[in-house]
Design a protein around this motif. Structure first.
Motif, PDB file in Angstrom:
ATOM      1  N   CYS A 115       5.953 -31.027 -23.610  1.00 37.08           N
ATOM      2  CA  CYS A 115       5.030 -30.889 -24.817  1.00 37.08           C
ATOM      3  C   CYS A 115       5.044 -29.822 -25.283  1.00 37.08           C
ATOM      4  CB  CYS A 115       3.574 -31.106 -24.209  1.00 37.08           C
ATOM      5  SG  CYS A 115       2.334 -30.983 -25.245  1.00 37.08           S
ATOM      6  N   CYS A 139      -4.445 -31.727 -20.812  1.00 37.45           N
ATOM      7  CA  CYS A 139      -3.493 -31.040 -21.679  1.00 37.45           C
ATOM      8  C   CYS A 139      -3.453 -29.667 -21.334  1.00 37.45           C
ATOM      9  CB  CYS A 139      -4.168 -31.071 -23.062  1.00 37.45           C
ATOM     10  SG  CYS A 139      -3.840 -32.995 -23.744  1.00 37.45           S
ATOM     11  N   CYS A 181      -3.382 -33.785 -28.616  1.00 34.74           N
ATOM     12  CA  CYS A 181      -3.034 -35.287 -29.034  1.00 34.74           C
ATOM     13  C   CYS A 181      -4.595 -35.915 -29.320  1.00 34.74           C
ATOM     14  CB  CYS A 181      -2.151 -36.092 -28.199  1.00 34.74           C
ATOM     15  SG  CYS A 181      -0.571 -35.570 -27.939  1.00 34.74           S
TER      16      CYS A 181
END
Ligand code: SF4
Length: 489
Positions: free
Chosen positions: A52, A77, A143
């Motif tokens: 990511c 995340c 996101c």
């Protein structure tokens, strides 16, 4: 390129410079398609997960000393925070400084992703500021916040008057780019927007910005630059906010890898006239000398640099020529980020090792100034060609290629990749440290490392004998290119 530092968003590499993550062919074909504008990326009908971009962006930023990262997103995340935090502490300790950077996740839950959580974010920013007194605050998206359109910019703008240190929004939603290196640009953009100040009047500097990852060769580079009356400012590992605020006053910007430093270098040149050193990188003899000579040209120090080159050549070239005799004729496959893939291909060529296939995890068909990356240009200008693919860390493709070509050696800059190659029985060199092939001394050491790995292959052979890999014979017989699907324009 026209950079807009008033906008906290930076366009992705795909949109800005036409980068791709899927291709199979040859180096020359890749270059000619890039030049005539026909290069389109490919998707895969099957793909393994990759990285990511937020890890890249926030990993870069968190290495700056004594700042706060506030990662606005679900707990998952922020999973990279633990590794990043540990690495930052180790790097600071190694350098003999302290880094009190804090990395805070806002732990969004289901309610937050439906109704938003800007109030929580505001409170967390204020609390972090009160509790830790950071020198700057970077507030990042994820996101989840990107999908619901959480207005991080407004919160940051509102708090600018209340918080006495620089605070900036960092837009690094993982879904916005397939290319993790977009995260490097996002980090640079945030630093340029919020920390870097215009040059002070009358300040004469002999500093040169050196963007790298972990500054492991810091002492020797400081010593080397002293000979040219230059003082490197290493970015961003262990940088201070004060140092970063003055990088616009440097005599030049250079970097260890164009993939990492290209955005910062170009923007500093465009906005503040700091020349960006455009050259192949410092790996190998050809690269090191070309890089030093370009620095000499840009900073007006050619004479001193030429003297240094001649002295070093006398020490190291005979030894390198000697070890080359043992490397000649070896065949290698390599898989790395695009900067290193093409730089290391050049070094292997210098050492007499044949590159049979090179995988780049992505490919930038041009840099910010519109030029083909120098590492690629060098290979083309010197008529060096080999099979190449753009593979986004797809280890199953690496394994197929290794099985087909049976090279003497696999080289990668990513440990997850070398582990698989070793289990396959292929001697591998993990080019972990960015300075592993830097200049004369480390090129010689690199050549010895290759010799070490091919002289005694018992580790790989024993491991391969005892490992059952998940790949079938069917997969090994496939042509990896058949599983790529052309992206729409
Ligand atoms: S930002 Fe997106 S891609 Fe990155 S870790 Fe979070 S959910 Fe995954």
């Amino acid at each position: 390129m026209a950079t807009n530092l008033n906008n906290s968003n930076v366009a992705t590499r795909e949109n800005r410079i036409g980068s791709i993550t899927g291709y199979i062919g040859s180096l020359k074909d890749l270059a000619s398609q890039s030049e005539c504008g026909t290069l389109k990326g490919c998707s895969r009908c099957f793909s393994q997960s990759s990285s990511c971009l937020s890890s890249c962006a926030l990993g870069q930023l968190s290495a700056i000393r004594d700042i706060a990262i506030i990662h606005h997103g679900p707990a998952g995340c922020s999973v990279a925070a633990a590794g990043t935090y540990y690495l930052d502490k180790v790097m600071a300790k190694k350098r003999g400084v302290t880094n009190d950077t804090v990395y805070v996740g806002t732990d969004m839950n289901e309610n937050d992703t439906i109704f938003g959580s800007t109030n929580t974010l505001r409170n967390i920013i204020l609390e972090v500021n009160k509790r830790y007194s950071p020198k700057a605050i970077f507030v990042s998206s994820s996101c989840a916040t990107g999908i619901i359109g959480e207005d991080i910019d407004s919160i940051v703008d509102e708090l600018k008057d209340e918080i006495q240190v620089p605070i900036v929004a960092v837009h690094c939603e993982g879904f916005k780019s397939r290319i993790w290196a977009t995260g490097f640009d996002i980090a640079d953009h945030a630093v340029l927007q919020s920390i870097v100040k215009p040059p002070r009047e009358g300040v004469k500097s002999n500093k040169i910005n050196f963007k790298n990852f972990y500054e492991s060769a810091r002492p020797e580079i400081i010593e080397m630059f002293k000979e040219f009356d230059l003082e490197p400012t290493f970015l961003y590992c262990n940088s201070t906010i004060e140092e970063l605020s003055h990088i616009s006053e440097a005599v030049a910007t250079t970097c260890i890898c164009g993939t990492l430093g290209n955005y910062l270098g170009n923007v500093l040149e465009e906005k503040y006239g700091v020349p960006y050193v455009r050259s192949i990188n410092q790996c190998g003899i050809v690269g090191f000398e070309a890089w030093l000579r370009e620095i000499g040209k840009v900073t007006g120090r050619s004479e001193k640099i030429e003297k240094y080159i001649q002295e070093q050549r006398a020490i190291y070239l005979p030894k390198i020529e000697e070890v080359k005799k043992e490397l000649k004729g070896l065949r290698a496959v390599l898989g790395m980020g695009p900067g290193y893939t093409f730089e290391v291909s050049r070094v292997l060529n210098e050492l007499g090792i044949e590159v049979v296939w090179a995988l780049a995890w992505h490919y930038d068909k041009k840099y910010e100034n519109g030029d083909v990356p120098p590492s690629m240009k060098y290979l083309l200008d010197n008529n060096i060609d080999f099979e190449a693919s753009v593979a986004d860390q797809q280890n199953f493709e690496v394994m197929n290629i290794l099985n087909k070509y049976q090279p003497d050696l696999y080289l990668s800059r990513h440990p997850g990749s070398t582990v698989w190659a070793i289990k396959n029985g292929t001697p591998s060199v993990y080019v972990a440290d960015e300075y592993m092939i830097f200049g004369y001394k480390h090129t010689l050491e690199f050549a010895y490392s290759i010799l070490d790995s091919i002289r005694n292959r018992s580790f790989e052979q024993n491991l391969a004998k005892r490992t059952k890999l998940p790949y079938t014979d069917w997969w090994y017989k496939q042509n990896v290119g058949e599983f790529l699907v052309q992206d729409k324009a």
